[in-house]
Design a protein around this motif. Structure first.
Motif: not given
Length: 419
Positions: A248, A289, A292-293, A295-296, A299-300, A359-361, A363
């Motif tokens: 993480k 945060e 990280k948002e 990044y998600r 990735i999506n 890897d979105i997990k 993040n």
């Protein structure tokens, strides 16, 4: 027994170019580098090669395990090797002192080869775009002249000069291209020089990294540039993540990180994994945060549509950069299903937004070890800081500026044939 070919590495950085030549049996007489952290990295790698040649690699591994200090590691080196890393800027005011130190190191040996390339910022397209004068007044434009002084002094059979693609278009104040000025200077010194653009991805490096490689040969012979064979591969970037524990943001270790059970033929054949059961510097940046948002979202978008995120497409609440016209791809995923990643550059030392882990997990942005693998550095290569305390920023900077060892080794193979 064949005598070893001796070389000097100028503007050495972390030693990626040297690593390839040493693997092919060349002997490094000296490294000259201005950055103190990079010099410490060079010394640590020198210790690795010295101890490995004496079947005493365990002493080096004890350093990586933190069982001995860096000073204790360096105490195992002969004085000549300790002095072989010269932490000085190359220039008219310092060259004489550097010459004297190299002369002591080489003794009666000839210098067969000089390698290295001056800092690329003055020639890079990005650097020129960011500078109001297009970098035309940057002193680093003229470091090739200093390179020439070393050719005059040591008269190697060949030299290898590496730089960015922008070198081919960069112009001086008079409008003359620097590449043409270089060729004229090297010819005047006694070297015919030929060049091509090589892509590291063609040599087993899982990264799109195009560089101009000049090879100079003493004398008047021409048409000597090697015909490099491209390596066809079906390997994907996913290989660089194998064997590394999932992390993480903000987690990981500077030192011992045991491998997971996962490995691959690529990691073995590329010498990334080379016989030990752990690695180092697999430590992730912390991220806020908001990042990280983003990044998600990035990735999506890649996973679902195979599209890159355009900064202007983000919700307004996530757009904090005032510049909305350039670098709109500043958030970019390392796409692990492709055969090559986008180019790893030194800016990775400032933030990791351009190198988001797929890897979105997890993040997060990639770790120094993951970046080093993209550059084809072996897992036992340790990137030092200025002090004996490791620095993620210093490691990223050195990795981003480096020549991939796999590319360097292929060049070394061909240079050996010419010599």
């Amino acid at each position: 027994m064949k005598k070893k070919l001796n070389f000097i590495d100028l503007f050495s950085g972390a030693g990626g170019l040297s690593e390839g030549f040493i693997r092919q049996g060349f002997n490094a007489i000296a490294h000259v580098e201005i950055d103190k952290a990079a010099c410490n990295t060079l010394l640590t790698r020198t210790a690795y090669h010295y101890l490995n040649s004496r079947n005493e690699k365990e002493d080096y591994l004890n350093y990586l395990r933190r069982e001995i200090s860096r000073d204790e590691l360096y105490s195992l080196l002969p004085e000549t090797l300790m002095n072989s890393v010269i932490n000085k800027p190359i220039g008219s005011e310092t060259n004489q002192g550097i010459f004297e130190q190299i002369d002591k190191l080489k003794g009666e040996k000839d210098i067969d080869l000089i390698v290295g390339g001056p800092p690329c910022q003055a020639y890079s397209l990005i650097g020129r775009a960011a500078d109001k004068n297009g970098m035309k007044e940057d002193d680093r434009n003229h470091l090739y002249v200093q390179y020439g002084e070393y050719l005059k002094k040591y008269q190697p059979k060949l030299f290898v000069f590496e730089n960015v693609l922008g070198l081919l278009s960069a112009k001086s104040k008079t409008g003359e291209k620097y590449i043409d000025k270089m060729l004229k200077l090297f010819r005047k010194i006694g070297y015919e020089t030929e060049f091509k653009t090589l892509n590291a991805n063609d040599f087993g490096v899982l990264q799109k990294r195009k560089r101009v490689i000049l090879i100079g040969r003493r004398g008047k012979k021409i048409d000597f540039y090697p015909e490099f064979l491209k390596k066809e591969t079906t390997i994907t970037v996913n290989e660089i993540f194998k064997g590394l524990p999932k992390l993480k943001a903000g987690k990981g270790e500077f030192y011992i990180t045991p491998y997971t059970k996962e490995t691959s033929e690529y990691l073995q054949s590329s010498k990334v994994q080379n016989g030990i059961d752990f690695t180092t510097q697999h430590i992730a940046r912390p991220h806020n945060e908001q990042d990280k948002e983003i990044y998600r979202i990035a990735i999506n978008k890649w996973d679902k549509k195979k599209e890159r995120l355009n900064y202007n497409d983000l919700p307004n609440r996530l757009k904090t950069h005032k510049n909305r016209k350039s670098f709109t791809d500043r958030f970019k995923v390392v796409a692990d299903e492709l055969s090559s990643c986008h180019t790893v550059v030194a800016h990775i030392a400032k933030d990791g937004h351009y190198y988001i882990h797929p890897d979105i997990k997890q993040n997060r942005s990639i770790t120094p070890r993951e970046a080093a693998r993209l550059q084809s550095f072996p897992d036992d290569y340790f990137f030092e800081g200025v002090s004996d305390k490791p620095s993620r920023t210093a490691a990223f900077k050195q990795i981003g500026n480096a020549v991939p060892p796999l590319l360097a080794e292929e060049i070394a193979i061909e240079i050996k044939k010419i010599i």
